[in-house]
Design an enzyme around this catalytic site. Structure first.
Site, mmCIF file in Angstrom:
data_model
loop_
_atom_site.group_PDB
_atom_site.id
_atom_site.type_symbol
_atom_site.label_atom_id
_atom_site.label_comp_id
_atom_site.label_asym_id
_atom_site.label_seq_id
_atom_site.Cartn_x
_atom_site.Cartn_y
_atom_site.Cartn_z
ATOM 1 N N GLU A 13 0.817 -1.226 0.000
ATOM 2 C CA GLU A 13 0.000 0.000 0.000
ATOM 3 C C GLU A 13 0.847 1.271 0.000
ATOM 4 O OE1 GLU A 13 -2.876 -0.616 3.146
ATOM 5 O OE2 GLU A 13 -3.857 -2.230 2.025
ATOM 6 N N GLU A 63 -4.978 -8.322 -1.748
ATOM 7 C CA GLU A 63 -5.511 -8.263 -0.380
ATOM 8 C C GLU A 63 -6.889 -7.646 -0.431
ATOM 9 O OE1 GLU A 63 -3.006 -6.502 2.727
ATOM 10 O OE2 GLU A 63 -4.812 -5.593 3.585
#
Length: 506
Positions: free
Chosen positions: A195, A313
């Site tokens: 991220e 994810e």
């Protein structure tokens, strides 16, 4: 019988009749519209310590990999049942993690720290723990994706502390890889960072710099793993999609550098959203994320067609999921719909956050007993093949339908999701040519009709562990193929039709 009773009976009869709808399911089986990896189902393990808390709740316990009980029989058997299960080991703290290899002697634990990444100090993966992890994965046949620290060698910009500058330093990662190779541990893929793309979450890296860094990872993997047949794949950027950042990254990374373009999805909002359970049952809301899947798929096709998009994810609701929602039957409406939707957009893998941990684990955080979504994932893994077929119907939007070629036998596998809380659908599968072969059906319903139950029924029987703590057998009921598929309200049905004539599946 008095007049009031008679009227009530008539109204109930009318209601029960009107609540059953006939639906014709049209499957185009001449060609496939997309393909997935044979091991499409994936689950994550995370680095969170026990004091990871959200909304005054600390739902991780000892589920973080550094504290996880890798010798628990239920856990072992739950992973083995997939034969194999793809696991992604990574998460928010992976970019704050060092490895106890090479010159790295000290091995600190993650500690609370206000100015640290995600509120924690740097932590360490001990050599002994890496051995234990790999012994577990070897014993269970796991296909492992390992997330590497992408901030190694970088420093935050003076102008913007969230923006990290400098080249990636692969030294510590190389030490880890060299030890891993020396021990014969199998790694399916390495992923760089978590991220850090687009706007980032707690940190970000420029798209051109990230392309340079992941190219360095590819060179490192190619150098250390000489045999191309056993060489791990390289994945990235492992974050939330932003068109400008993703397009720039894909244009600046060389051909053949990235094997899988990974992105993350938390389309249900925060875990404490009071409207969470309603979002999960709203097909119009669930469909909104389809544009993201299409955009990522289109970008990969345009700029890096030899690669493939992955959902690296996805936990539905962020900050550890929704308490008493994400680990119950109702979450299957979101989860299985996600699996179906992403597969139609040519995504190769879908990694569920998490295998265990938080409120969204496939397994209970303390007992490892499977939650309802575990069984949905297992049925998908066993029944749904890699070829995706086009399917449509003109019925209610609350009935979702997805069709693949069957995974191990002839014919097709169908997933039907009924999000309606009142309507039963009687679904006819058109073009089923041979009506002499029984149809196999797997009906999943919540215990006592409670969609927030943690117990799921298969064809009316609760799915519970055997006395030896193994996953129970999941046998279908055999149905006359000339009869419609009865999809009750608040239910999920997998169907295997061996006799369906689909040339794409031959």
């Amino acid at each position: 019988m008095n007049v009031k009773t008679t009227i009530c009976c008539v109204l109930l009869l009318l209601f029960s009749t009107s609540s059953a709808k006939d639906v014709d399911l049209r499957v185009k089986g001449v060609t496939s519209i997309a393909t997935t990896d044979e091991n499409f189902i994936c689950a994550t393990l995370d680095w969170w310590p026990p004091n990871k808390c959200d909304y005054n709740d600390c739902p991780w316990g000892n589920a973080g990999i550094l504290n996880l009980d890798l010798y628990n029989d239920i856990f072992l058997n739950a992973v083995k049942a997939f034969n194999p299960l793809r696991i992604r080991l990574g998460g928010s703290l992976e970019d704050w993690l060092i490895y106890q290899f090479g010159k790295q002697r000290e091995c600190p634990l993650f500690q609370k720290k206000n100015d640290g990444l995600f509120g924690f100090s740097k932590g360490c993966l001990p050599k002994k723990k890496w051995d234990e992890i790999n012994h577990f994965f070897n014993k269970t046949g796991v296909k492992l994706t390992f997330g590497l620290n992408a901030l190694s060698g970088k420093k935050p910009s003076k102008e913007d502390k969230k923006n990290w500058k400098g080249d990636w330093d692969p030294t510590n990662a190389i030490d880890l890889m060299e030890y891993t190779i020396s021990k014969g541990y199998n790694i399916d893929s390495y992923e760089l960072g978590n991220e850090l793309c687009a706007d980032g979450v707690s940190a970000r890296i420029d798209s051109v710099q990230y392309a340079k860094d992941i190219t360095q990872l590819r060179k490192t993997v190619n150098l250390l793993y000489q045999d191309a047949n056993t060489r791990p794949k390289v994945l990235g950027p492992a974050g939330f999609y932003g068109k400008e950042w993703f397009d720039s990254f894909l244009q600046n990374v060389g051909h053949g550098v990235v094997d899988g373009v990974t992105h993350h999805i938390y389309n249900l909002g925060s875990g404490n959203d009071k409207d969470l359970i309603n979002k999960i049952q709203d097909p119009y809301y669930l469909s909104q994320v389809a544009q993201t899947f299409k955009d990522v798929s289109d970008a990969v096709k345009e700029f890096e067609p030899s690669s493939g998009p992955w959902v690296g994810e996805s936990g539905g609701a962020y900050n550890s999921g929704g308490k008493d929602v994400s680990n119950t039957f109702v979450n299957g409406f979101w989860y299985l719909d996600q699996l179906g939707m992403t597969s139609t957009f040519n995504h190769k893998v879908y990694c569920r956050q998490a295998l265990v941990g938080g409120n969204y684990g496939l397994l209970d955080t303390t007992t490892f007993i499977p939650n309802p979504d575990y069984y949905g994932a297992l049925l998908w893994h066993r029944l749904m093949g890699s070829k995706v077929l086009s399917v449509s119907h003109e019925g209610s939007p609350y009935l979702r339908a997805y069709v693949h070629c069957s995974k191990t036998e002839s014919g097709i596998a169908v997933l039907l999701i009924n999000m309606s809380n009142s309507t039963t659908f009687e679904v006819s599968l058109l073009n089923d040519m041979n009506l002499n072969t029984p149809r196999e059906e797997y009906h999943l319903t919540p215990k006592d009709g409670n969609i927030q139950s943690k117990v799921v029924l298969l064809n009316g029987t609760p799915l519970v562990l055997t006395q030896s703590l193994h996953i129970p057998e999941m046998n279908p009921k055999l149905v006359d193929p000339s009869s419609p598929i009865k999809v009750k309200h608040d239910s999920i049905v997998f169907v295997h039709s061996k006799s369906f004539n689909a040339p794409a599946c031959m």
